[in-house]
Scaffold this motif. Structure first.
Motif, PDB file in Angstrom:
ATOM      1  N   LEU B  20       0.044  19.830  20.673  1.00  0.00           N
ATOM      2  CA  LEU B  20       0.717  19.863  21.973  1.00  0.00           C
ATOM      3  C   LEU B  20      -0.067  19.075  23.034  1.00  0.00           C
ATOM      4  O   LEU B  20       0.489  18.242  23.756  1.00  0.00           O
ATOM      5  CB  LEU B  20       0.875  21.325  22.414  1.00  0.00           C
ATOM      6  N   GLY B  51       8.955  25.361  23.082  1.00  0.00           N
ATOM      7  CA  GLY B  51       8.530  26.029  24.314  1.00  0.00           C
ATOM      8  C   GLY B  51       8.124  25.031  25.383  1.00  0.00           C
ATOM      9  O   GLY B  51       8.524  25.148  26.542  1.00  0.00           O
ATOM     10  N   TRP B  52       7.366  24.044  24.971  1.00  0.00           N
ATOM     11  CA  TRP B  52       6.882  23.019  25.911  1.00  0.00           C
ATOM     12  C   TRP B  52       8.056  22.313  26.591  1.00  0.00           C
ATOM     13  O   TRP B  52       8.118  22.205  27.820  1.00  0.00           O
ATOM     14  CB  TRP B  52       6.016  22.012  25.147  1.00  0.00           C
ATOM     15  N   ILE B  55       9.999  24.385  29.120  1.00  0.00           N
ATOM     16  CA  ILE B  55       9.323  24.717  30.373  1.00  0.00           C
ATOM     17  C   ILE B  55       8.986  23.480  31.200  1.00  0.00           C
ATOM     18  O   ILE B  55       9.218  23.434  32.407  1.00  0.00           O
ATOM     19  CB  ILE B  55       8.022  25.502  30.079  1.00  0.00           C
ATOM     20  N   ALA B  56       8.438  22.462  30.550  1.00  0.00           N
ATOM     21  CA  ALA B  56       7.921  21.317  31.302  1.00  0.00           C
ATOM     22  C   ALA B  56       9.058  20.441  31.817  1.00  0.00           C
ATOM     23  O   ALA B  56      10.107  20.322  31.184  1.00  0.00           O
ATOM     24  CB  ALA B  56       6.983  20.503  30.419  1.00  0.00           C
ATOM     25  N   LYS B  57       8.804  19.867  32.960  1.00  0.00           N
ATOM     26  CA  LYS B  57       9.758  18.917  33.502  1.00  0.00           C
ATOM     27  C   LYS B  57       9.483  17.558  32.859  1.00  0.00           C
ATOM     28  O   LYS B  57       8.406  17.299  32.362  1.00  0.00           O
ATOM     29  CB  LYS B  57       9.589  18.810  35.020  1.00  0.00           C
TER      30      LYS B  57
END
Lengths: 193, 83
Positions: B20, B51-52, B55-57
Motif C-alpha cells: 500500500l 479500503g484505500w 477512503i482516499a481522494k
C-alpha cells in the motif's frame, strides 16, 4: 437567482429580509459544524515500549498516512524509549539513573510484551519478521517520517523519567495533553497503544 | 483481462503495509488519469487496496485479479490517479 426572486422582493420586502436572516443563521451554524467536524486525521498515543505493540502502532500510522490521512503519534512514558538514540547518566537523580539503566537504550533494545525472556523473544520476533520480509521497526519509523507522520514526545513523562532531549532522536515535537487532544478531537480515529 | 496501465509496481514479497505504502508513493509520481498496476503476493492487499481507494481522494480502483506468476499466486491491482 433571477427574476422570480426579485419580483417577490418587490411584493414583500419583509419576507425576503426574514429569509435572508434565516440563511445567514444557517450559514453560521454550518461554519460552526464544519469547524468541529472530524478531518482526515488519525491520532495515536504510543504509551507502550513493547516492540510488538509499537510495531502495530507504526503499521497503522504508515498505512493511514499512505491512505491520505494526516497522522500524529504521541509518545509518552514507556513509548519514549522508541525515540531514544542512546542513554546518558550525567545530571540524573538516583532513581532516574536506575530507570535509565533498566530502560531500552534505543528502539533496537525494545522487549516484546510476551515471552521476552531477557530479550531473546524480541530477537526471535525480529528474526521471524525478517524471514517473512516484514519491515523492521526502524525502517517503519523512517518510513513514517518520510510519509510526513508527526511525532510528538510527551514533555511531562520525559521530564519525570529524566530523559534528556539529547537522548532522543532529532526532529521531534514536544507537547502535552492539549496538543494530543487538539489533534485527536479533530481525528476520526484515536488510538491508545 | 487486458487492462491498460502506465506503470508497473512489483510488490511481490512485500508485507503489510508496504504494498500500500509503495503503491501510494508510485501513484503520486503519475499524472492524473494514469494507471498503476501493482503485483503483490500479500493476500491482505486485496482488502487493503479496496479500503484505500474507498477512503482516499484522487484514487480509483479499476480492477483486481488473481493470477499465477512464475508458479506463485499473485494479486494484481489496477489503481488510477483521478486528480
Amino acid at each position: 437567482m433571477g427574476a422570480g426572486f426579485n419580483i417577490r422582493a418587490n411584493e414583500d420586502p419583509s419576507r425576503v429580509q426574514a429569509l435572508e436572516e434565516k440563511v445567514e443563521g444557517l450559514v453560521k451554524r454550518l461554519e460552526q459544524l464544519e469547524e468541529r467536524s472530524a478531518e482526515d486525521r488519525v491520532a495515536i498515543v504510543v504509551f507502550s515500549g513493547d516492540l510488538d505493540r509499537v510495531l502495530a502502532a507504526f503499521v497503522i500510522a504508515t498505512g493511514a498516512a499512505a491512505m491520505g490521512q494526516q497522522v500524529s503519534m504521541f509518545f509518552t512514558f514507556w513509548g519514549l524509549s522508541v525515540l531514544k538514540k542512546g542513554t546518558e547518566f550525567s545530571g540524573k537523580t538516583i532513581s532516574q539513573k536506575a530507570m535509565a539503566l533498566m530502560s531500552p537504550g534505543t528502539s533496537l533494545d525494545l522487549p516484546v510484551s510476551k515471552m521476552n525472556y531477557f530479550g531473546m523473544g524480541a530477537k526471535m520476533l525480529r528474526g521471524m519478521m525478517k524471514h517473512k520480509n516484514v519491515s523492521s521497526l526502524e525502517d517503519m519509523i523512517a518510513l513514517a517520517r518520510d510519509l510526513g507522520v508527526r511525532m510528538i514526545a510527551c514533555e511531562m513523562s520525559r521530564d519525570v523519567m529524566g530523559i534528556k532531549e539529547s537522548e532522543l532522536v532529532d526532529a521531534l515535537e514536544y507537547g502535552g495533553v492539549a496538543s494530543f487532544l487538539a489533534d485527536s478531537l479533530k481525528s476520526r480515529t484515536s488510538l491508545f497503544i | 483481462m487486458n487492462q491498460p496501465f502506465d506503470k508497473l509496481l512489483d510488490a511481490r514479497g512485500m508485507n503489510c503495509p508496504m504494498p500500500l505504502v509503495n503503491a501510494r508513493k508510485e501513484l503520486g509520481k503519475l499524472e492524473p488519469g494514469q494507471v498503476l498496476k501493482v503485483v503483490a503476493t500479500d493476500r491482505g492487499s486485496i482488502a487493503d487496496f479496496q479500503g484505500w481507494t474507498k477512503i482516499a481522494k484522487n484514487v480509483e480502483l479499476l480492477a483486481q485479479e488473481n493470477e499465477t506468476m512464475d508458479g506463485v499466486n499473485v494479486y494484481v491491482h489496477y489503481v488510477k490517479r483521478t486528480a
